[in-house]
Design a protein around this motif. Structure first.
Motif, PDB file in Angstrom:
ATOM      1  N   ALA A 191      -2.938  -7.756  -5.026  1.00  0.00           N
ATOM      2  CA  ALA A 191      -3.072  -8.821  -4.031  1.00  0.00           C
ATOM      3  C   ALA A 191      -1.993  -8.762  -2.955  1.00  0.00           C
ATOM      4  N   GLU A 192      -0.985  -7.925  -3.148  1.00  0.00           N
ATOM      5  CA  GLU A 192       0.107  -7.857  -2.168  1.00  0.00           C
ATOM      6  C   GLU A 192      -0.229  -6.911  -1.012  1.00  0.00           C
ATOM      7  N   ASN A 193      -1.447  -6.924  -0.549  1.00  0.00           N
ATOM      8  CA  ASN A 193      -1.852  -6.063   0.553  1.00  0.00           C
ATOM      9  C   ASN A 193      -2.533  -6.898   1.625  1.00  0.00           C
ATOM     10  N   ASP A 194      -2.524  -6.383   2.843  1.00  0.00           N
ATOM     11  CA  ASP A 194      -3.269  -7.009   3.922  1.00  0.00           C
ATOM     12  C   ASP A 194      -4.740  -6.638   3.740  1.00  0.00           C
ATOM     13  N   PRO A 195      -5.608  -7.640   3.532  1.00  0.00           N
ATOM     14  CA  PRO A 195      -7.038  -7.323   3.292  1.00  0.00           C
ATOM     15  C   PRO A 195      -7.646  -6.499   4.426  1.00  0.00           C
ATOM     16  N   ASP A 196      -7.157  -6.699   5.646  1.00  0.00           N
ATOM     17  CA  ASP A 196      -7.728  -5.975   6.786  1.00  0.00           C
ATOM     18  C   ASP A 196      -7.378  -4.476   6.713  1.00  0.00           C
ATOM     19  N   TRP A 197      -6.160  -4.141   6.258  1.00  0.00           N
ATOM     20  CA  TRP A 197      -5.801  -2.723   6.119  1.00  0.00           C
ATOM     21  C   TRP A 197      -6.729  -2.042   5.114  1.00  0.00           C
ATOM     22  N   ILE A 198      -6.910  -2.729   3.984  1.00  0.00           N
ATOM     23  CA  ILE A 198      -7.763  -2.137   2.937  1.00  0.00           C
ATOM     24  C   ILE A 198      -9.203  -2.035   3.429  1.00  0.00           C
ATOM     25  N   ALA A 199      -9.651  -3.037   4.172  1.00  0.00           N
ATOM     26  CA  ALA A 199     -11.013  -2.990   4.732  1.00  0.00           C
ATOM     27  C   ALA A 199     -11.165  -1.782   5.646  1.00  0.00           C
ATOM     28  N   LEU A 200     -10.163  -1.527   6.465  1.00  0.00           N
ATOM     29  CA  LEU A 200     -10.235  -0.387   7.390  1.00  0.00           C
ATOM     30  C   LEU A 200     -10.218   0.941   6.612  1.00  0.00           C
ATOM     31  N   ASP A 201      -9.442   0.991   5.540  1.00  0.00           N
ATOM     32  CA  ASP A 201      -9.406   2.223   4.734  1.00  0.00           C
ATOM     33  C   ASP A 201     -10.787   2.494   4.120  1.00  0.00           C
ATOM     34  N   LEU A 202     -11.430   1.412   3.629  1.00  0.00           N
ATOM     35  CA  LEU A 202     -12.774   1.581   3.061  1.00  0.00           C
ATOM     36  C   LEU A 202     -13.749   2.034   4.145  1.00  0.00           C
ATOM     37  N   MET A 203     -13.642   1.415   5.317  1.00  0.00           N
ATOM     38  CA  MET A 203     -14.573   1.760   6.405  1.00  0.00           C
ATOM     39  C   MET A 203     -14.335   3.171   6.943  1.00  0.00           C
ATOM     40  N   SER A 204     -13.120   3.678   6.782  1.00  0.00           N
ATOM     41  CA  SER A 204     -12.861   5.026   7.308  1.00  0.00           C
ATOM     42  C   SER A 204     -13.618   6.085   6.489  1.00  0.00           C
ATOM     43  N   GLN A 205     -14.032   5.786   5.276  1.00  0.00           N
ATOM     44  CA  GLN A 205     -14.982   6.683   4.614  1.00  0.00           C
ATOM     45  C   GLN A 205     -16.419   6.302   4.930  1.00  0.00           C
ATOM     46  N   ALA A 206     -16.680   4.983   4.928  1.00  0.00           N
ATOM     47  CA  ALA A 206     -18.056   4.535   5.130  1.00  0.00           C
ATOM     48  C   ALA A 206     -18.595   4.974   6.484  1.00  0.00           C
ATOM     49  N   GLU A 207     -17.733   5.098   7.497  1.00  0.00           N
ATOM     50  CA  GLU A 207     -18.233   5.440   8.831  1.00  0.00           C
ATOM     51  C   GLU A 207     -18.651   6.913   8.948  1.00  0.00           C
ATOM     52  N   HIS A 208     -18.309   7.730   7.932  1.00  0.00           N
ATOM     53  CA  HIS A 208     -18.680   9.139   7.986  1.00  0.00           C
ATOM     54  C   HIS A 208     -20.189   9.337   7.914  1.00  0.00           C
ATOM     55  N   ASP A 209     -20.848   8.518   7.083  1.00  0.00           N
ATOM     56  CA  ASP A 209     -22.168   8.928   6.615  1.00  0.00           C
ATOM     57  C   ASP A 209     -22.799   7.740   5.877  1.00  0.00           C
ATOM     58  N   GLU A 210     -24.076   7.529   6.065  1.00  0.00           N
ATOM     59  CA  GLU A 210     -24.733   6.440   5.329  1.00  0.00           C
ATOM     60  C   GLU A 210     -24.699   6.676   3.824  1.00  0.00           C
ATOM     61  N   SER A 211     -24.502   7.939   3.420  1.00  0.00           N
ATOM     62  CA  SER A 211     -24.427   8.264   1.989  1.00  0.00           C
ATOM     63  C   SER A 211     -23.003   8.244   1.462  1.00  0.00           C
ATOM     64  N   ALA A 212     -22.031   7.979   2.328  1.00  0.00           N
ATOM     65  CA  ALA A 212     -20.641   7.912   1.864  1.00  0.00           C
ATOM     66  C   ALA A 212     -20.479   6.722   0.921  1.00  0.00           C
ATOM     67  N   GLN A 213     -19.414   6.738   0.143  1.00  0.00           N
ATOM     68  CA  GLN A 213     -19.191   5.646  -0.806  1.00  0.00           C
ATOM     69  C   GLN A 213     -17.756   5.147  -0.710  1.00  0.00           C
TER      70      GLN A 213
END
Lengths: 433, 433
Positions: A245-267
């Protein structure tokens, strides 16, 4: 919205198993088409490559224009801004510095019986690097493939990059120049893999082919495996972030999206020990998805394959991570080194909140070509070792042969391989006679 | 008789090219049959494996008798003579001592920007080893596959060995015991590969499959590649001997026959700088072929694929050897170390006349699972590394991110991967804000 799971929930196990086994990619069966293309290139050489390039990439080539000329490369490189050039050079330098440390040493020793044993590493004589055209034509991938090959000492490095409609990516050509690539061909698809593996009048064959590609490229690589070496068959990208919980939710969201934006099949997966934090990250993702340039792709990936998993503690997170065996693993926790020690199956680990995965895609130093689809359980990212091979060495003395030869003779007899035994026995007879 | 070539002869180049490209093995197209077998095992598990074993190996199994029991293994091991047991134990000890030296080290360092970088090696969680049944059921191959896996630290090692008509090879079971194998299943063919890769009710899936096999096994390994890791696809065995006139022709003849006796598709080649010596070796081969137990096989291999090549000097021999890229290379010359330095493409090198290749098959220490069919240009023999995988590690500090983050952001923009850039930018903003 992604799925939300909790290890506390009674239905966790089947839901997690379903997540693990979700089929994220349709593999169209292009094998017959690819076999025909390879056979055509083997038989007709340049002429086949030129015909297929006219058909698939809508450009007319001649044997003289298969390769991109030095003048074209220089002209393209001149279009690149100074800021981009400097960024590429920094990336290249850091990737080189990391991979130089991977060079293994030759070893030789004398054992107690007097035998000299050891091994020696040598580079593959020539390597071919496939770079996709169009959307996924990434200069960073060129660096990640070419630099380990050059560090290994590969004598000749040939790049194949399709240029649909004639369009070349200046940054890819500049990256090739920076990495020290020797030849660049404007060809793609299964015909490019066939030309690199079997050679044509204009394109000399290589011994190893690496680099990502579409279903045709993947099927062609699988078919030429054995004739040449290949790297892995890459699937869609993945990230697992373990965050407290000691993280900025927006940073983690961006990290997740940096894979998701590659490909609709990314995870993109998040494991957290704080359910409220997980919800906050999911909200931050929704917010970012409103404005992200590639929001259609990222939203589809997150909706279809994303997950937020709440665990009781970080040991449980490590256990789940080892089942997932992610390509990229980001550890945004207080003691990332301790958690890294428990996560044994992962392509690359990014430790701490100051290490977004995107750093590893470009300038961290480690390779970004990494095992996907749970293959981190048995394979590694691209490295200098992919461009080297090892020759083992053994030299007996008469004394060493006297000591161990009789056991070899004995086993050869047990395996009914008489000549094996006789080749040892003839020498022992001389020694003992 | 084999073919006789000389680099002096005007037609040498086409004749040598024909020798290099000779197709030594018919690969029957069993792919469709193998695909059906794999699908059957995936769908029906144990029941499919049991049905297929009844059909192909003519034995009736139950889920309880798929594995060979500890009692059966002990009973089989008790049949082995003391001399054979001691020979196997010596071989195991020497193979282990060699492979222990292959264990790579984990590395971690801090770079000038303050980033901690490195990598870590971990074993694959479970490996499956295929051992052929019948004629080519070699206890030495079991040791060569199992010991590197155990040295790597693989937690679970499962062997599949077909027992046609119920016959088991006691030496194979003893070798498995000596090597520390955990499970042995009496199954073979594509159904064994499918069971190891996908698992059944009784057989837990593995992450890596190694070991030689027939066309069905090879096709099955190619198909499950990606789901699990595999070693190479092995072809028929080969040896190249480079020998000067200071050798006993009979010793060299026996070394050539020790490959030829494996298989009618095996290849034994001699390169010498003395034509008369080449003739003498060929005569010695003919003499040995009169009495050799496996003379039908060895004679066919020597007749169809054997060659004696006379060269002007040893530098020319090295050049030809690098074109051939032999699985086994024996250097019976005055200064074998000097010649070895010039022969860069070879699976294993045996230096000097006291090192017959057969030593390497059993007790030398290096692995005898080696790249065939010219693949030594790009691949290596089996090693501890085949049972390990590498995870890269990166940890930025705020200072390191400040130093290299902007370049990552720049490149992400160039590649139109906005979220990648934003994940770095969000952190840089906090640092600079």
């Amino acid at each position: 919205m992604p799925i939300f799971l909790s290890t506390d929930a009674p239905d966790f196990e089947p839901a997690f198993a379903a997540l693990l086994s979700a089929k994220r990619e349709d593999s169209p069966d292009v094998d017959a088409a690819v076999a025909a293309i390879i056979e055509d290139v083997r038989t007709r050489g340049d002429a086949a490559v030129i015909d297929l390039t006219a058909k698939f990439d809508r450009i007319d080539l001649t044997p003289q224009t298969l390769a991109i000329s030095a003048d074209e490369i220089a002209a393209a490189a001149a279009q690149v801004t100074t800021a981009e050039r400097e960024a590429l050079e920094l990336a290249a330098e850091r990737i080189r510095a990391y991979h130089v440390r991977q060079m293994p040493e030759d070893v030789q020793w004398v054992d107690p019986e007097g035998a000299t044993l050891g091994w020696r590493w040598t580079p593959v004589p020539a390597a071919g690097l496939y770079v996709p055209g169009g959307l996924a034509s990434y200069p960073s991938s060129l660096l990640m493939n070419a630099i380990p090959a050059k560090v290994a000492g590969v004598g000749r490095l040939a790049v194949a990059v399709p240029t649909p409609g004639g369009a070349v990516n200046p940054l890819v050509l500049l990256a090739a120049q920076i990495a020290g690539v020797d030849e660049i061909y404007r060809i793609g698809g299964a015909q490019a893999i066939a030309a690199l593996a079997h050679g044509t009048e204009t394109i000399a064959p290589v011994a190893k082919i690496t680099g990502p590609g579409n279903a045709y490229v993947a099927a062609a690589k699988r078919r030429v495996f054995g004739k040449v070496g290949i790297d892995m068959i890459a699937g869609p990208s993945e990230i697992l972030v373990i965050a407290d919980a000691e993280n900025d939710p927006d940073w983690i969201a961006l990290d997740l999206m940096s894979q998701a934006e590659h490909d609709e099949s990314a995870q993109a997966l998040l494991i957290t020990d704080d359910e409220a934090f997980g919800r906050a990250v999911a909200e931050a993702v929704e917010k970012r998805l409103e404005t992200l340039e590639r929001r259609a792709i990222a939203a589809a990936s997150w909706r279809d394959f994303g997950a937020v998993i709440t665990v009781r503690d970080l040991d449980e997170a490590a256990t789940l991570s080892n089942c997932i065996a992610p390509e990229h693993l980001e550890l945004c926790v207080a003691d990332p080194q301790a958690l890294a020690a428990k996560t044994v199956h992962a392509g690359a680990i990014f430790l701490g909140q100051w290490t977004p995965e995107a750093i590893g895609d470009y300038v961290g130093g480690p390779n970004h070509v990494l095992p996907t689809a749970r293959s981190a359980r048995f394979s590694s990212g691209l490295s200098v070792l992919d461009f080297l091979k090892r020759t083992t060495l053994a030299q007996m003395t008469p004394e060493a042969l006297r000591a161990i030869g009789p056991a070899a003779e004995r086993l050869a007899q047990s395996e009914s391989l008489e000549a094996h035994g006789l080749s040892v026995a003839a020498r022992l007879r001389r020694l003992n006679g």
